[in-house]
Design a protein around this motif. Structure first.
Motif, mmCIF file in Angstrom:
data_model
loop_
_atom_site.group_PDB
_atom_site.id
_atom_site.type_symbol
_atom_site.label_atom_id
_atom_site.label_comp_id
_atom_site.label_asym_id
_atom_site.label_seq_id
_atom_site.Cartn_x
_atom_site.Cartn_y
_atom_site.Cartn_z
ATOM 1 N N THR A 172 -6.398 37.828 -57.539
ATOM 2 C CA THR A 172 -6.568 39.158 -56.962
ATOM 3 C C THR A 172 -7.753 39.120 -56.011
ATOM 4 O OG1 THR A 172 -8.140 39.973 -58.601
ATOM 5 C CG2 THR A 172 -5.788 40.144 -59.152
ATOM 6 N N LYS A 201 -2.478 39.009 -55.371
ATOM 7 C CA LYS A 201 -1.771 40.069 -56.084
ATOM 8 C C LYS A 201 -2.262 41.425 -55.583
ATOM 9 C CE LYS A 201 1.156 40.373 -59.629
ATOM 10 N NZ LYS A 201 2.299 39.484 -59.903
ATOM 11 N N GLY A 202 -1.391 42.383 -55.593
ATOM 12 C CA GLY A 202 -1.809 43.725 -55.175
ATOM 13 C C GLY A 202 -1.703 43.880 -53.670
ATOM 14 N N GLN A 203 -2.722 44.506 -53.110
ATOM 15 C CA GLN A 203 -2.720 44.727 -51.667
ATOM 16 C C GLN A 203 -2.961 43.414 -50.944
ATOM 17 O OE1 GLN A 203 -6.032 47.574 -51.917
ATOM 18 N NE2 GLN A 203 -4.820 48.792 -50.466
ATOM 19 N N SER A 204 -1.907 42.652 -50.782
ATOM 20 C CA SER A 204 -2.074 41.354 -50.144
ATOM 21 C C SER A 204 -2.467 41.531 -48.689
ATOM 22 C CB SER A 204 -0.773 40.567 -50.245
ATOM 23 O OG SER A 204 -0.867 39.375 -49.518
#
Lengths: 314, 314
Positions: free
Chosen positions: A182, A259-262
């Motif tokens: 992340t 992960k997440g807001q790439s």
DNA sequence: CCCAATCCATAGGCATTAACTATAGAATAT
DNA sequence: ATATTCTATAGTTAATGCCTATGGATTGGG
């Protein structure tokens, strides 16, 4: 000298007379005679011997005839010749790419382009965004492949694809053990940064700044391949574009998606606002898209959302 | 399409603007614009993209540019090209010769001609006088080398040389013993005659008729070389042109000049009354003269007025 | 941000020039 | 000899390329 004079001349030579030639050319005989006389005056040579019934070429006329025919043929072929050139993809195309894109897609793009348009000549200019925009405005290149943001009002753009940024780490690095990472993992760890003169460097910078992450920048370089080497030597981690990953055959680094807001960059084709793209340029755009899609399809094995660390079968 | 449109087009392409091009071409800008627009309409293609400050070629314009340059260059080179062709002797010449002249001078004439004008193309037509005159009038040949008399009002002539007729006899013949013969010696002896369709045959016929000599014609043939063979076999004597003698290497006949009023034919160049001779044709005439003079000088050893029976050192 | 300069397109008048009609002179065919 | 055909010339008409003036748009500079 004008072409209609040559047309009249050839008609007389072919038909053997001014009157017949005039009928062939759909003009009155005096009109044609005058033009021939004018041509003779310009060349300083009599072109026909006017005998009673027919007219025959003089020596000068015989010398002119093949030249006149050639010119008329070339003039007559112009229209279809241009169509052929356009249809066959003959022509010249000047494009630009930024250094963080060119190495990864240019080889494949050029290969496709030459296969599709063997008669075309292409000239490629690899340079920073700022310089490419100047080249577009200065009409030195027709098209550039670059990354957003681009604000210049004189530039028109078309998005090509989104290129995610992934984490590059040494295979022995702690983070390599997990399938994904992340943003938060970047906090405070040694980071190899791309110089901010590159738009990609600036983008990564902004990305971290917006999330108030201050990576510990241990190195700032001009070259993504330098980053690769530094990372593989364990000097730190970095964020690199996926197109690099897809063409990396060194196996010295592993890559993990964020992960997440790439983070990602948007790659666009850019050209002069007022210019209509040539057919070749439009085809070039399509080829860039195709190439990236092809890389995605064949070089990234994203079984469960992660990037394969090792690219085999190159 | 006209050449001035291409000139304007190239000027715009080179200068990068309509206004600049207009100044280069010494016309007002609207005039040039109109012609470009006209050209674009004719080709069905826009040739320039008019941007704010400058104009750049479209794809179609880029395709046109090299073609336009080529045509303009060829058109510009026409005048000097014609002069070069005329000066270098390039060109096409069609000539005719009668069968009683061609075999003896044509080889040497062609050799000289090709040496002097290697770039020229010559086409030779060997035919009887009547047919050659038709060809001159019908404009199929420019020039013919023939023998007088020629009466056609449409034919103009220039004398080239006088070709004496000499007696051809077998080496064992009675008359071969004397150094020279007279007309009277022909009376009643077996004679090999050329067919009267040949002007030479008719000339000999008239020559004898005027002097009221009736040779005993034992053979009438179409070919001077047949005459040579018959004479060498002792079938009779004949009158043959000196140009035959000068190129005879067979040594089978001996030749004796006619004492007194020697018969001769006048060889002329003939062409269409209304045509001006081309430079090549004039040169051809001179070469024929030269060749005959050369033969006279090198192939006839007239020590005491007699013709050498044997031509050595060929 | 405004003003001056520049660029190209359009419109309308002018001028050049190519085209036309009529005809003459020469040559050819009937 | 007459009629036809051919090219050149003269005079006129028509076309078209060129010019000036102008407007809209863009650009560069203050």
């Amino acid at each position: 000298m004008e072409l209609h004079q040559l047309r009249y001349f050839v008609a007389v030579a072919d038909s053997g007379g001014f009157s017949k030639a005039a009928r062939i050319c759909f003009v009155a005989q005096p009109s044609l005679s005058q033009q021939i006389i004018k041509l003779e005056k310009e060349l300083g040579q009599r072109l026909f011997e006017r005998l009673g019934r027919t007219s025959v070429l003089t020596e000068a006329g015989r010398a002119l005839l093949p030249r006149a025919r050639l010119i008329l043929k070339e003039a007559g072929d112009i229209k279809s010749g241009i169509s052929d050139d356009l249809g066959s993809g003959a022509g010249q195309l000047s494009v630009g790419l930024i250094p963080t894109i060119a190495p990864y897609i240019l080889p494949g793009v050029l290969k496709r382009f030459y296969e599709s348009f063997p008669k075309a000549r292409i000239s490629v200019n690899e340079n920073l965004t700022e310089r490419l925009i100047k080249s577009i405005i200065g009409l030195e290149i027709e098209l550039a492949v670059m990354s957003l943001p681009i604000e210049d009002k004189l530039i028109r753009m078309e998005p090509l694809f989104e290129d995610p940024l992934v984490l590059a780490i040494s295979p022995v690095h702690e983070l390599a053990k997990s399938e994904h990472v992340t943003i938060e993992d970047l906090r405070g760890i040694p980071f190899i940064a791309l110089d901010e003169e590159h738009c990609l460097g600036e983008q990564i910078n902004n990305f971290c700044y917006e999330r108030q992450i201050n990576p510990d920048i241990v190195c700032r370089t001009w070259n993504l391949s330098t980053i690769q080497h530094c990372v593989s030597f364990g000097s730190g981690v970095s964020l690199v574009p996926k197109m690099l990953v897809m063409t990396d055959v060194s196996n010295k680094c592993v890559y993990r998606p964020i992960k997440g807001q790439s983070p990602k960059r948007t790659v666009v084709a850019a050209w002069h606002r007022d210019r209509k793209l040539s057919k070749l340029a439009a085809e070039f755009i399509q080829i860039v898209k195709d190439e990236y899609a092809y890389l995605l399809e064949t070089r990234s094995y994203e079984g469960s959302g992660n990037v394969s660390p090792i690219i085999a079968n190159f």
